[in-house]
Design a protein around this motif. Structure first.
Motif, PDB file in Angstrom:
ATOM      1  N   THR A  83       3.442  -1.484   5.486  1.00 50.39           N
ATOM      2  CA  THR A  83       3.717  -1.677   4.066  1.00 50.39           C
ATOM      3  C   THR A  83       2.457  -2.142   3.356  1.00 50.39           C
ATOM      4  OG1 THR A  83       6.025  -2.242   4.494  1.00 50.39           O
ATOM      5  CG2 THR A  83       5.103  -2.944   2.384  1.00 50.39           C
ATOM      6  N   SER A  84       2.053  -1.398   2.341  1.00 50.52           N
ATOM      7  CA  SER A  84       0.900  -1.757   1.519  1.00 50.52           C
ATOM      8  C   SER A  84       1.395  -2.408   0.233  1.00 50.52           C
ATOM      9  CB  SER A  84       0.073  -0.510   1.192  1.00 50.52           C
ATOM     10  OG  SER A  84      -0.963  -0.814   0.275  1.00 50.52           O
ATOM     11  N   GLN A  85       0.963  -3.642  -0.031  1.00 47.05           N
ATOM     12  CA  GLN A  85       1.417  -4.394  -1.191  1.00 47.05           C
ATOM     13  C   GLN A  85       0.489  -4.175  -2.391  1.00 47.05           C
ATOM     14  OE1 GLN A  85       3.476  -8.214   0.942  1.00 47.05           O
ATOM     15  NE2 GLN A  85       1.263  -8.265   0.778  1.00 47.05           N
ATOM     16  N   ALA A  86       1.082  -4.166  -3.585  1.00 47.14           N
ATOM     17  CA  ALA A  86       0.325  -3.972  -4.821  1.00 47.14           C
ATOM     18  C   ALA A  86       0.413  -5.215  -5.686  1.00 47.14           C
ATOM     19  CB  ALA A  86       0.855  -2.758  -5.583  1.00 47.14           C
ATOM     20  N   SER A  87      -0.457  -5.304  -6.701  1.00 51.76           N
ATOM     21  CA  SER A  87      -0.543  -6.496  -7.540  1.00 51.76           C
ATOM     22  C   SER A  87       0.689  -6.693  -8.411  1.00 51.76           C
ATOM     23  CB  SER A  87      -1.784  -6.412  -8.433  1.00 51.76           C
ATOM     24  OG  SER A  87      -1.706  -5.272  -9.282  1.00 51.76           O
ATOM     25  N   ASN A  88       1.397  -5.621  -8.744  1.00 54.71           N
ATOM     26  CA  ASN A  88       2.543  -5.716  -9.653  1.00 54.71           C
ATOM     27  C   ASN A  88       3.865  -5.930  -8.918  1.00 54.71           C
ATOM     28  OD1 ASN A  88       2.815  -3.232  -8.456  1.00 54.71           O
ATOM     29  ND2 ASN A  88       2.880  -2.053 -10.375  1.00 54.71           N
ATOM     30  N   GLY A  89       3.800  -6.237  -7.640  1.00 54.19           N
ATOM     31  CA  GLY A  89       5.013  -6.485  -6.873  1.00 54.19           C
ATOM     32  C   GLY A  89       5.610  -5.271  -6.216  1.00 54.19           C
ATOM     33  N   THR A  90       5.056  -4.094  -6.495  1.00 54.79           N
ATOM     34  CA  THR A  90       5.530  -2.888  -5.819  1.00 54.79           C
ATOM     35  C   THR A  90       4.849  -2.756  -4.460  1.00 54.79           C
ATOM     36  OG1 THR A  90       3.823  -1.476  -6.799  1.00 54.79           O
ATOM     37  CG2 THR A  90       5.885  -1.745  -8.035  1.00 54.79           C
ATOM     38  N   SER A  91       5.347  -1.824  -3.658  1.00 51.40           N
ATOM     39  CA  SER A  91       4.759  -1.599  -2.337  1.00 51.40           C
ATOM     40  C   SER A  91       5.006  -0.164  -1.914  1.00 51.40           C
ATOM     41  CB  SER A  91       5.347  -2.572  -1.305  1.00 51.40           C
ATOM     42  OG  SER A  91       6.756  -2.493  -1.291  1.00 51.40           O
ATOM     43  N   SER A  92       4.190   0.323  -1.008  1.00 46.29           N
ATOM     44  CA  SER A  92       4.311   1.690  -0.512  1.00 46.29           C
ATOM     45  C   SER A  92       4.115   1.691   0.998  1.00 46.29           C
ATOM     46  CB  SER A  92       3.286   2.606  -1.186  1.00 46.29           C
ATOM     47  OG  SER A  92       1.968   2.139  -0.969  1.00 46.29           O
TER      48      SER A  92
END
Length: 284
Positions: A83-92
């Protein structure tokens, strides 16, 4: 059993280890590591002949962190998802493969994601399956995509489930027996109101374990959001609630699915901390 051995002695946390073994008895290990505070995915290999472990290798350099890896392998390649986390709370969901000791560039498995998480990856004869959960359509559902050995997509992203609450924590297994089920893939997952992977039984009173599957011969997924329109529900013998189902990556006959359940009955109230979770096996 051998004596425990410390593989990582970092000053901060190392957690969520996952392991795979190849035909030469080499062990391939990945984990989530906080040695630089920002979590990243690390990899190490145990040589099947010498028993020696390699030095840990940092696989990811995600700006906002990489967590919850999964791993599988065949005779020549190692496959990893995370899981790759993003700054806006989303993830991919992203990943790599290793061939002859060389790691590929990063591949993004999930598309149009909101909170993609808890992936599992499966390798079988050059066909790679990646499953995960995502709240892209508000509720958490299970998604899957198929790839070739070089992680080029063989299908679009497929939404497997349609749940009125949440479907989470998928695990993959493939039938390897020489019969009509050869290479069929099953996905087991938790269905219900549990949104946290760390909740205890007090918070899990309304969850059940379910599965859906892929028919290799007809190239068809059977699930609540695909052909058939339903998922198979796995109940303990006394109809208790259940959670966190797991299945072997490969099975030649029956698929032995293990999940947790509680001493209380289906509609009984259990005091927090009273009793411990029990394990049951379902055979599919």
């Amino acid at each position: 059993w051998s004596s425990p051995r410390t593989l990582v002695a970092a000053s901060l946390r190392s957690k969520n280890p996952k392991i795979a073994i190849d035909s030469a008895d080499h062990l391939h290990l990945v984990w989530e590591d906080y040695r630089n505070q920002n979590p990243q995915i690390y990899y190490a290999k145990r040589n099947g002949s010498t028993g020696e472990w390699s030095e840990p290798v940092k696989l990811t350099s995600e700006t906002f962190g990489a967590v919850r890896p999964s791993i599988d392998c065949d005779d020549t390649k190692v496959y990893v998802s995370y899981t790759s986390q993003a700054s806006n709370g989303t993830s991919s969901i992203c990943g790599f493969y290793q061939n002859a000791g060389i790691w590929s560039s990063k591949v993004i498995f999930s598309l149009l994601t909101r909170q993609a998480d808890f992936s599992d990856i499966l390798s079988q004869d050059g066909r790679i399956y990646v499953a995960w959960d995502d709240a892209h359509d508000e509720d958490y559902e299970i998604y899957v995509r198929r790839y070739d050995a070089a992680l080029s997509p063989l299908s679009d992203v497929i939404k497997l489930t349609t749940d009125t609450t949440a479907s989470r924590f998928p695990r993959l297994g493939v039938h390897t027996g020489a019969d009509f089920d050869l290479y069929d893939v099953i996905v087991v997952f938790e269905s219900g109101g549990d949104l946290s992977p760390y909740s205890g039984s007090f918070f899990d009173q309304d969850t059940i374990s379910r599965l859906c599957y892929y028919d290799f011969a007809t190239d068809t997924w059977y699930s609540s959001n695909q052909t058939g329109g339903y998922d198979i529900t796995l109940y303990p013998p006394d109809l208790r609630y259940s959670r966190r189902p797991v299945v072997p990556k490969r099975f030649a006959a029956d698929a032995h699915i293990v999940y947790e359940t509680d001493p209380a009955g289906s509609f009984e109230y259990a005091e927090y901390g009273q009793g411990s979770a029990e394990g049951f096996t379902a055979i599919f």
